[in-house]
Motif scaffolding. Structure first.
Motif, mmCIF file in Angstrom:
data_model
loop_
_atom_site.group_PDB
_atom_site.id
_atom_site.type_symbol
_atom_site.label_atom_id
_atom_site.label_comp_id
_atom_site.label_asym_id
_atom_site.label_seq_id
_atom_site.Cartn_x
_atom_site.Cartn_y
_atom_site.Cartn_z
ATOM 1 N N SER A 21 -2.586 8.057 -8.890
ATOM 2 C CA SER A 21 -1.983 7.216 -7.857
ATOM 3 C C SER A 21 -0.578 6.806 -8.261
ATOM 4 O O SER A 21 0.325 6.748 -7.446
ATOM 5 N N THR A 24 1.725 9.747 -7.600
ATOM 6 C CA THR A 24 2.004 9.901 -6.175
ATOM 7 C C THR A 24 3.015 8.861 -5.729
ATOM 8 O O THR A 24 3.955 9.146 -5.005
ATOM 9 N N SER A 48 -4.784 -0.551 -4.374
ATOM 10 C CA SER A 48 -5.705 0.579 -4.318
ATOM 11 C C SER A 48 -6.466 0.676 -5.637
ATOM 12 O O SER A 48 -7.613 1.081 -5.672
ATOM 13 N N ASP A 52 -10.732 1.146 -7.174
ATOM 14 C CA ASP A 52 -11.104 2.327 -7.939
ATOM 15 C C ASP A 52 -12.422 2.125 -8.657
ATOM 16 O O ASP A 52 -12.595 1.138 -9.360
ATOM 17 N N LYS A 104 -6.786 8.658 0.989
ATOM 18 C CA LYS A 104 -6.294 7.326 0.600
ATOM 19 C C LYS A 104 -6.082 6.439 1.825
ATOM 20 O O LYS A 104 -6.392 5.259 1.808
ATOM 21 N N GLN A 105 -5.572 7.066 2.880
ATOM 22 C CA GLN A 105 -5.381 6.300 4.128
ATOM 23 C C GLN A 105 -6.718 5.775 4.635
ATOM 24 O O GLN A 105 -6.842 4.638 5.047
ATOM 25 N N VAL A 107 -9.440 5.274 2.942
ATOM 26 C CA VAL A 107 -9.963 4.244 2.049
ATOM 27 C C VAL A 107 -9.289 2.903 2.374
ATOM 28 O O VAL A 107 -9.932 1.857 2.413
ATOM 29 N N VAL A 126 -10.778 7.996 -6.574
ATOM 30 C CA VAL A 126 -9.682 8.822 -6.055
ATOM 31 C C VAL A 126 -9.013 9.606 -7.187
ATOM 32 O O VAL A 126 -7.805 9.658 -7.275
ATOM 33 N N LEU A 131 -13.473 13.026 -5.379
ATOM 34 C CA LEU A 131 -13.155 12.053 -4.339
ATOM 35 C C LEU A 131 -14.493 11.539 -3.838
ATOM 36 O O LEU A 131 -15.363 12.326 -3.462
#
Ligand code: ADP
Ligand code: MG
Length: 348
Positions: A21, A24, A48, A52, A104-105, A107, A126, A131
């Motif tokens: 993450s 990204t 986020s 996790d 991710k969106q 989640v 993630v 996943l």
């Protein structure tokens, strides 16, 4: 009888302690970003992270089943949980980053939901290639199992109560700007009179994963078609490889109509008819006959309003709640159109 299923490797390790993450986000935060943008992004990484769950912390106790999303396990993580593993195997490398972003969106959407008729989101894993989504384990069994496998019948007052709870959960989702996109009796659990809806908003990531499968684009999962509103069916033309289904709050209402039909009749609309014929009829606005089942006029009116051909003619969930609350109690108890044998169903 289900659609063809995906297979997951079953690898439940959380993988290396990669900081995916962070990478990204670092990629996204380029030099043009303002200080404010940076702070927001940093916060989003932090938040986020909060959700996790390293999969090696979850005790997987056995397989619950397999659906479009992948394999679902029963597990233990500070209590009984359900773990949905996403199958990315068939996706191309290029597509995987798209899947990650969508995941991710989704989640982020899941995290925002707190309602007693919605499954409780507990966290997500993630870290590619793992996943997974961790939710509370639903007690009881799905409406699908009650109606179609066990042949249980609900009396009208139970149907009204179930429908109302579905409308409450769905009304909440819509008020938060979330579309379910896959409302069906398989995604509604029933236990001791209480309804819990699952799998809201997961449709896009599932679709992305499936699009990669060779020759699969015309496969319509069994039992899915009858939940699709006419405006969605128009997008399902043969030869269109990645149909962009135009979901809306009103296509969720249409799907609710089908759930309502199943509750009232114990069967599906257009049962045993080939997909082409169902698509033809629904696209032309032809509806299954309601003559063959006993119910009250109020129930049939609610059902028909949800199945209105034009999306804008369908009520929203707030309105449906109102209709269901106003049903005359006398009629509900006096007109048990179907004998209730659900006394035994509460055992599950
Ligand atoms: P589908 O909804 O099409 O049945 P899913 O992948 O959602 O496919 O579910 C696979 C199986 O796992 C089903 O038997 C479903 O009832 C079960 N399941 C899914 N989520 C939960 C949950 N939160 N609690 C208990 N069982 C679940
Ligand atoms: Mg499901």
């Amino acid at each position: 009888t289900d659609s063809e299923k995906t297979v997951v490797s079953g690898n439940s390790n959380s993988g290396s302690a990669s900081t995916d993450s962070e990478k990204t986000m670092a990629h996204r935060i380029n030099s043009q970003d303002s200080q404010v943008g940076f702070q927001r992004a940093a916060q989003s990484v932090l938040s986020s992270r909060e959700w996790d769950i390293p999969l090696n912390e979850v005790n997987l106790e056995g397989k619950l089943g397999e659906g479009q999303f992948g394999v679902v396990y029963r597990g233990n993580w500070h209590g009984a949980v359900a773990v949905k593993m996403l199958n990315m195997e068939s996706a191309s490398h290029r597509r995987r980053s798209e899947i990650m972003a969508t995941f991710k969106q989704e989640v982020a959407i899941f995290r925002k939901t707190r309602h007693e008729n919605l499954v409780l989101f507990m966290g997500a894993c993630v870290k590619p290639p793992n996943l997974a989504i961790v939710t509370s384990l639903c007690k009881g069994i799905t409406l699908y199992r009650h109606l179609h496998l066990r042949g249980d019948k609900f009396n009208l007052s139970k149907i009204a109560s179930i429908a109302l709870q579905v409308c409450l959960g769905m009304g909440y989702l819509h008020a938060r700007g979330i579309l379910h996109k896959d409302l069906k009796t398989k995604n509604i659990f029933y236990e001791n009179g209480k309804i819990v809806i699952t799998d809201f908003g997961l449709f896009s990531v599932v679709k992305l994963c499936q699009d990669g499968r060779k020759g699969n684009y015309l496969t319509i999962p069994h039992g899915w078609l009858c939940y699709l509103a006419p405006e969605l069916l128009k997008d399902l033309r043969p030869g269109v490889e990645h149909p962009d289904l135009s979901f809306s709050t009103r296509s969720d209402v249409y799907a609710f109509g089908t759930v309502f039909f199943e509750l009232l009749t114990g069967t599906w609309p257009f049962r045993r008819q080939p997909p082409e014929s169902v698509i033809y009829q629904v696209s032309k606005g032809i509806k299954p006959s309601l003559a063959n089942f006993q119910s009250t006029v109020d129930f049939k009116e609610i059902l028909m309003s949800c199945w209105a051909f034009q999306a804008h003619d369908r009520p929203d969930f707030a309105r449906l709640q109102m209709h269901l609350l106003r049903l005359p109690k006398r009629k509900l108890t006096r007109c048990p159109s179907q004998p209730s044998n659900l006394a035994r169903s509460t055992e599950s």
